[in-house]
Scaffold this motif. Structure first.
Motif, short mmCIF file in Angstrom:
data_model
loop_
_atom_site.label_atom_id
_atom_site.label_comp_id
_atom_site.label_asym_id
_atom_site.label_seq_id
_atom_site.Cartn_x
_atom_site.Cartn_y
_atom_site.Cartn_z
N LYS A 221 0.83 -1.20 0.00
CA LYS A 221 0.00 0.00 0.00
C LYS A 221 0.87 1.25 0.00
O LYS A 221 1.80 1.37 0.80
N PHE B 146 0.63 5.69 -0.25
CA PHE B 146 -0.25 6.80 0.14
C PHE B 146 0.04 8.03 -0.70
O PHE B 146 1.17 8.49 -0.76
N HIS C 111 -3.93 4.45 -1.44
CA HIS C 111 -4.76 5.44 -0.73
C HIS C 111 -4.78 6.67 -1.62
O HIS C 111 -3.81 7.44 -1.66
N VAL D 148 -7.97 1.45 -2.59
CA VAL D 148 -8.59 1.09 -1.31
C VAL D 148 -9.64 2.13 -0.91
O VAL D 148 -9.64 3.26 -1.39
N HIS D 149 -10.52 1.71 -0.03
CA HIS D 149 -11.58 2.54 0.59
C HIS D 149 -12.10 3.63 -0.35
O HIS D 149 -12.12 4.81 -0.02
N SER E 75 -10.55 8.36 6.77
CA SER E 75 -10.08 8.86 5.47
C SER E 75 -9.93 7.68 4.52
O SER E 75 -9.28 6.71 4.89
ZN LIG Z 1 -5.90 4.48 3.54
#
Ligand SMILES: [Zn+2]
Ligand SMILES: [Zn+2]
Length: 466
Positions: A151, A153, A184, A240-241, A291
């Motif tokens: 992951k 960011f 992210h 993600v998300h 977030s």
């Molecule tokens: Zn995240």
């Protein structure tokens, strides 16, 4: 031990059919037409119930250090709560922060999780600092450690943030070693400007967390990630998300173009809103600071996300479980929303909340099982050991009672949190029995598992790579 689960309807990605499931030891041994299984074995009656693969939550943060505190669930409390909710595998995020060594971060996560988990677990790796050393570590983690997803960011400058050059380098490495890049996708540089401006105007309430992270900056970052992945020879990319309509449109366009682009959303974006939760009076809204943020109910986000789940533009539902107690933790941000620890706890409720989508006519039974179990298994290299009711697969099985009811409350949940993001929600359905590798760990609301029985799962490459 041999056990025959009789009378239930087995649900998988290809359909629902009455069948009896034979479990031998830790594995599923056979699927029989009803009544055709061995007669001389112990049975579990699942008449009138669904028999589904145990849930896989591909996005959790147990004990995550964040904003001067730690996520309040340990691997012990968090995986036990997961089990109660029908989730039998979690994939948590080991963390390398800026300036740290990747392998040290991984070792720290093994130390936290080892001997403490109630269900099986695996790790993604957060890369908080892309450089020559961490790129080399990526190859080693894929080859030797069963960690095949990383992951990055585009948010949180100074903590986890990677610039576009770092992202491109990590993507190029992933293209070579077969790993998945998880993103992210929020423009953190622009967000930080908006946060400073809001605070300077005296706007300190929790709702400003959402207002300073506008949808446009999620859509922009999602678009940029997709374009960077294209430059990296179509490196596999997983957003993600995902919370917002225009970010989803970026993913859908990439997928329509045949790109290696995938996305997940989370129950909070399907049910909760900027106005009703984050905008709650006083400091109450801090409970819902996460977030990407909750989005406005006056826009079409929730409708579009449900549609994305139906069309597979959203492939997976994870929780992004990152619980913080209201008292002493969320309260760190009284008078300054930017100091509120970011996260919502929900690892216990994902299977139920998505089943409510079936009841509401928004999702088919098959899509329910696919988004909570089968696709995460395939996406992250756990299939067919996990995510499906099939001979040879681990006997991670949930017997789900469609005539039961679940009421979500801090009074009854098992997560280590002093509030619930879904307080008072009523679900038309209920987890009846949960089996993890052949062992019944939850039945009739009682717990029979134990800390330490969960095993680390080294993962293979994604099944979806092209
Ligand atoms: Zn995240
Ligand atoms: Zn997360």
């Amino acid at each position: 031990m041999t056990l025959l689960i009789t009378g239930g309807t087995v649900i998988g990605p290809t359909g629902a059919a009455p069948a009896d499931v034979l479990v031998e030891g830790e594995k599923i041994a056979a699927i029989h037409t009803p009544g055709a299984g061995p007669a001389d074995t112990e049975t579990m009656d699942a008449t009138g119930k669904y028999v589904i693969p145990g849930g896989i939550d591909a996005h959790t943060h147990m004990e995550l250090p964040f904003g001067g505190t730690f996520a309040s669930d340990t691997f012990d409390t968090g995986t036990r709560a997961a089990a109660f909710g029908g989730t039998t595998t979690i994939i948590d995020f080991a963390v390398q922060r800026t300036g740290e060594v990747v392998r040290d971060g991984l070792a720290a996560w093994h130390a936290k999780a080892g001997g403490n988990c109630h269900v099986d677990y695996a790790f993604h790796m957060i890369l908080g600092g892309v450089d020559d050393d961490s790129l080399k570590a990526m190859d080693q983690l894929v080859a030797d450690e069963g960690i095949t997803s990383f992951k990055l960011f585009m948010a949180y400058p100074g903590v986890f943030y990677s610039d576009d050059g770092q992202i491109l380098r990590a993507m190029q490495r992933a293209r070579d070693n077969g790993a998945m890049i998880m993103m992210h996708a929020e423009n953190g540089i622009a967000i930080d400007v908006l946060v400073r401006q809001a605070l300077a105007r005296g706007e300190t309430d929790p709702i400003h967390h959402g207002l300073t992270r506008p949808e446009a900056l999620e859509a922009e970052a999602t678009h940029r990630a997709i374009m960077l992945a294209e430059v990296a020879q179509d490196c596999p990319l997983y957003i993600v998300h995902l919370s917002a309509s225009r970010a989803l449109a970026q993913v859908a366009a990439a997928r329509d173009a045949g790109r290696n682009v995938f996305a997940e959303t989370c129950p909070q974006y399907l049910y909760l809103t900027l106005e009703d939760q984050l905008g709650a009076p006083g400091f109450e809204g801090a409970k819902w600071v996460c977030s990407t943020p909750l989005r406005s109910k006056h826009e079409s986000h929730q409708r579009d996300l449900w549609q994305g789940l139906r069309t597979n533009d959203l492939a997976v539902v994870s929780t992004d479980h990152c619980p913080f107690c209201f008292k002493d933790q969320k309260e760190l941000g009284v008078g300054d929303f930017s100091r509120i620890p970011n996260g919502i706890g929900g690892v216990e409720h994902r299977v139920d909340l998505l089943y409510q989508g079936v009841v509401d006519g928004k999702l088919s039974l098959q899509r329910w099982v696919e988004t909570i179990a089968t696709t995460p298994a395939r996406m992250f290299g756990l299939y067919p050991r996990k995510g499906v009711i099939a001979p040879g697969s681990d006997a991670d099985i949930v017997v789900y009672d469609p005539s039961g009811r679940t009421r979500i409350s801090v009074e009854t949940h098992h997560m280590n949190m002093d509030h619930s993001a879904y307080e008072g929600y009523e679900i038309a359905g209920k987890v009846d029995t949960v089996m993890s590798r052949g062992e019944v760990i939850v039945s009739g609301g009682a717990y029979h598992g134990r800390a330490g029985r969960g095993k680390y799962l080294p993962r293979g490459l994604s099944s979806y790579l092209v």
